[in-house]
Scaffold this motif. Sequence first.
Motif, PDB file in Angstrom:
ATOM      1  N   VAL A  54      -2.028   3.850 -13.615  1.00 26.21           N
ATOM      2  CA  VAL A  54      -2.924   2.708 -13.411  1.00 26.21           C
ATOM      3  C   VAL A  54      -2.322   1.744 -12.401  1.00 26.21           C
ATOM      4  O   VAL A  54      -2.993   1.283 -11.469  1.00 26.21           O
ATOM      5  N   TRP A  55      -1.035   1.432 -12.556  1.00 25.13           N
ATOM      6  CA  TRP A  55      -0.386   0.506 -11.626  1.00 25.13           C
ATOM      7  C   TRP A  55      -0.213   1.126 -10.249  1.00 25.13           C
ATOM      8  O   TRP A  55      -0.265   0.422  -9.231  1.00 25.13           O
ATOM      9  N   ILE A  56      -0.021   2.428 -10.182  1.00 24.50           N
ATOM     10  CA  ILE A  56       0.049   3.099  -8.883  1.00 24.50           C
ATOM     11  C   ILE A  56      -1.293   2.988  -8.170  1.00 24.50           C
ATOM     12  O   ILE A  56      -1.353   2.689  -6.969  1.00 24.50           O
ATOM     13  N   ALA A  57      -2.390   3.199  -8.884  1.00 22.65           N
ATOM     14  CA  ALA A  57      -3.725   3.085  -8.278  1.00 22.65           C
ATOM     15  C   ALA A  57      -3.997   1.659  -7.822  1.00 22.65           C
ATOM     16  O   ALA A  57      -4.544   1.438  -6.730  1.00 22.65           O
ATOM     17  N   ILE A  58      -3.604   0.675  -8.635  1.00 17.97           N
ATOM     18  CA  ILE A  58      -3.802  -0.724  -8.239  1.00 17.97           C
ATOM     19  C   ILE A  58      -2.989  -1.036  -6.986  1.00 17.97           C
ATOM     20  O   ILE A  58      -3.464  -1.710  -6.065  1.00 17.97           O
ATOM     21  N   GLY A  59      -1.764  -0.525  -6.910  1.00 19.00           N
ATOM     22  CA  GLY A  59      -0.933  -0.739  -5.736  1.00 19.00           C
ATOM     23  C   GLY A  59      -1.506  -0.099  -4.485  1.00 19.00           C
ATOM     24  O   GLY A  59      -1.485  -0.690  -3.398  1.00 19.00           O
ATOM     25  N   VAL A  60      -2.061   1.112  -4.610  1.00 26.75           N
ATOM     26  CA  VAL A  60      -2.664   1.794  -3.457  1.00 26.75           C
ATOM     27  C   VAL A  60      -3.888   1.032  -2.975  1.00 26.75           C
ATOM     28  O   VAL A  60      -4.078   0.835  -1.763  1.00 26.75           O
ATOM     29  N   ILE A  61      -4.720   0.570  -3.898  1.00 25.87           N
ATOM     30  CA  ILE A  61      -5.908  -0.202  -3.514  1.00 25.87           C
ATOM     31  C   ILE A  61      -5.505  -1.500  -2.825  1.00 25.87           C
ATOM     32  O   ILE A  61      -6.091  -1.890  -1.808  1.00 25.87           O
ATOM     33  N   ALA A  62      -4.491  -2.165  -3.340  1.00 30.56           N
ATOM     34  CA  ALA A  62      -4.023  -3.411  -2.722  1.00 30.56           C
ATOM     35  C   ALA A  62      -3.457  -3.147  -1.330  1.00 30.56           C
ATOM     36  O   ALA A  62      -3.692  -3.924  -0.393  1.00 30.56           O
ATOM     37  N   LEU A  63      -2.738  -2.050  -1.153  1.00 32.62           N
ATOM     38  CA  LEU A  63      -2.177  -1.707   0.148  1.00 32.62           C
ATOM     39  C   LEU A  63      -3.272  -1.410   1.172  1.00 32.62           C
ATOM     40  O   LEU A  63      -3.220  -1.887   2.308  1.00 32.62           O
ATOM     41  N   VAL A  64      -4.273  -0.649   0.773  1.00 30.83           N
ATOM     42  CA  VAL A  64      -5.403  -0.352   1.675  1.00 30.83           C
ATOM     43  C   VAL A  64      -6.147  -1.634   2.028  1.00 30.83           C
ATOM     44  O   VAL A  64      -6.509  -1.847   3.199  1.00 30.83           O
ATOM     45  N   LEU A  65      -6.356  -2.500   1.067  1.00 30.09           N
ATOM     46  CA  LEU A  65      -7.041  -3.768   1.333  1.00 30.09           C
ATOM     47  C   LEU A  65      -6.229  -4.638   2.294  1.00 30.09           C
ATOM     48  O   LEU A  65      -6.795  -5.261   3.203  1.00 30.09           O
ATOM     49  N   LEU A  66      -4.916  -4.653   2.143  1.00 36.02           N
ATOM     50  CA  LEU A  66      -4.059  -5.413   3.046  1.00 36.02           C
ATOM     51  C   LEU A  66      -4.116  -4.849   4.465  1.00 36.02           C
ATOM     52  O   LEU A  66      -4.202  -5.610   5.443  1.00 36.02           O
ATOM     53  N   ILE A  67      -4.118  -3.533   4.598  1.00 34.03           N
ATOM     54  CA  ILE A  67      -4.232  -2.910   5.921  1.00 34.03           C
ATOM     55  C   ILE A  67      -5.564  -3.239   6.573  1.00 34.03           C
ATOM     56  O   ILE A  67      -5.633  -3.539   7.774  1.00 34.03           O
TER      57      ILE A  67
END
Length: 84
Positions: A54-67
Amino acid sequence: MRFLIASLALIAVLCLGNIAMPVLALAQGQPAQGKLDVNINTHSGGGVWWQSPVWIAIGVIALVLLIVIIAMATRGGGTTVIKE
């Protein structure tokens, strides 16, 4: 009303047989026979929080949003001017 409940209980016993007996025993207030093992373990999660999917998915979504935000900011807001 009692006749209806009794008839439904009789139909359940005839149709389900031994499967319905513990349910009927509990409905009549009699304890069910057998052993019940309840294991409440509050430490069964295991692992550290950053290994959780769950935290890995949240981190990936946050990274894509930041990019995406950085890409939109660097594009600039200029317009095309055509001069004749």
